[in-house]
Design a protein around this motif. Structure first.
Motif, PDB file in Angstrom:
ATOM      1  N   LYS A  58       2.945   5.405   6.637  1.00  0.00           N
ATOM      2  CA  LYS A  58       2.498   4.059   6.265  1.00  0.00           C
ATOM      3  C   LYS A  58       3.653   3.061   6.299  1.00  0.00           C
ATOM      4  CE  LYS A  58      -1.703   4.454   3.515  1.00  0.00           C
ATOM      5  NZ  LYS A  58      -2.343   4.133   2.211  1.00  0.00           N
ATOM      6  N   LYS A  68       4.633   2.348   9.907  1.00  0.00           N
ATOM      7  CA  LYS A  68       3.615   1.517  10.557  1.00  0.00           C
ATOM      8  C   LYS A  68       3.751   0.054  10.152  1.00  0.00           C
ATOM      9  CE  LYS A  68      -1.386   1.087  11.184  1.00  0.00           C
ATOM     10  NZ  LYS A  68      -2.724   1.659  10.812  1.00  0.00           N
ATOM     11  N   ASP A 113       0.832  -1.216   0.000  1.00  0.00           N
ATOM     12  CA  ASP A 113       0.000   0.000   0.000  1.00  0.00           C
ATOM     13  C   ASP A 113       0.862   1.260   0.000  1.00  0.00           C
ATOM     14  OD1 ASP A 113      -2.255  -1.541  -0.016  1.00  0.00           O
ATOM     15  OD2 ASP A 113      -2.552  -1.462   2.173  1.00  0.00           O
ATOM     16  N   ALA A 114       1.917   1.250   0.816  1.00  0.00           N
ATOM     17  CA  ALA A 114       2.787   2.427   0.845  1.00  0.00           C
ATOM     18  C   ALA A 114       3.495   2.622  -0.496  1.00  0.00           C
ATOM     19  CB  ALA A 114       3.806   2.282   1.979  1.00  0.00           C
TER      20      ALA A 114
END
Length: 216
Positions: free
Chosen positions: A147, A150, A116-117
């Motif tokens: 992101k 995380k 996603d990042a």
């Protein structure tokens, strides 16, 4: 006509003498005295090979038979050793394969968390500069950083940022020193040039810092 002892036949005289000798030796009266020749006594004491015995004679083991038994034992031991060696080699290969597969699965899980990042980063890398202002780009970059951090922290990454903490040579790298304003600030981290990273118990990179030093 009555015959006297002197006129008795010689055979009866000899029989009487044998009876008298056994009676004197303790034989009971009236017992029948067996008669036989010396040849019959010797035959009774002898053993006839044709009648068999209670003992079996073991056949001698030839040198060829002994060598054959030794060769058979050596062959069995060699086969046993070869089987054990093959089993250990298979176990070693299986353990290496399982370890590689475990590492690949862990890496795949980490990459999956970064997808996603990476998508966000790709979108900001291909924007039209004429249509996007600098504030939007900065905000997008900050979002991508958060992101990534995380996802990496969820996988076990720890950031080392030791500002105003005691200097720890096992996790920090001193690139320079600066004067401390008080004795309490001696060997304290004054600035962090570059953050460090630790993944579980493994130190990936020490934090590069400036250490305060009290000179008195």
């Amino acid at each position: 006509m009555t015959t006297s002892g002197a006129d008795a036949p010689p055979e009866r005289t000899d029989m009487n003498k044998r009876r008298n000798s056994q009676t004197d030796a303790g034989a009971p009266e009236g017992a029948e005295i067996p008669r036989g020749s010396d040849e019959q006594t010797a035959a009774a004491n002898s053993t006839d090979p044709s009648q068999g015995t209670d003992f079996e004679v073991a056949e001698p083991v030839s040198s060829e038979q002994a060598d054959g038994g030794s060769d058979r034992q050596l062959t069995e031991q060699r086969d046993k050793y070869l089987r054990l060696a093959a089993e250990y080699d298979n176990f070693r290969k299986r353990a290496v394969k399982e370890r590689q597969e475990t590492g690949q699965r862990a890496q795949a899980d980490l990459v999956k968390q970064l997808i996603d990042a990476l998508d966000d980063l790709a979108r900001f890398a291909h924007v039209d500069p004429s249509t996007v202002d600098a504030t939007t780009v900065v905000q997008g970059a900050d979002m991508v950083e958060k992101k990534l951090l995380k996802a990496l922290q969820a996988a076990g990454l720890e950031i080392i940022h030791p500002l105003d903490q005691p200097f720890d040579p096992s996790q920090h790298e001193a690139v320079m020193t600066e004067p401390a304003l008080s004795p309490e600030d001696d060997h304290m981290v004054g600035r962090v040039f570059q953050s460090g990273y630790r993944f579980g118990p493994q130190l990936l990179r020490p934090a590069r810092v400036v250490v305060k030093q009290w000179n008195g």
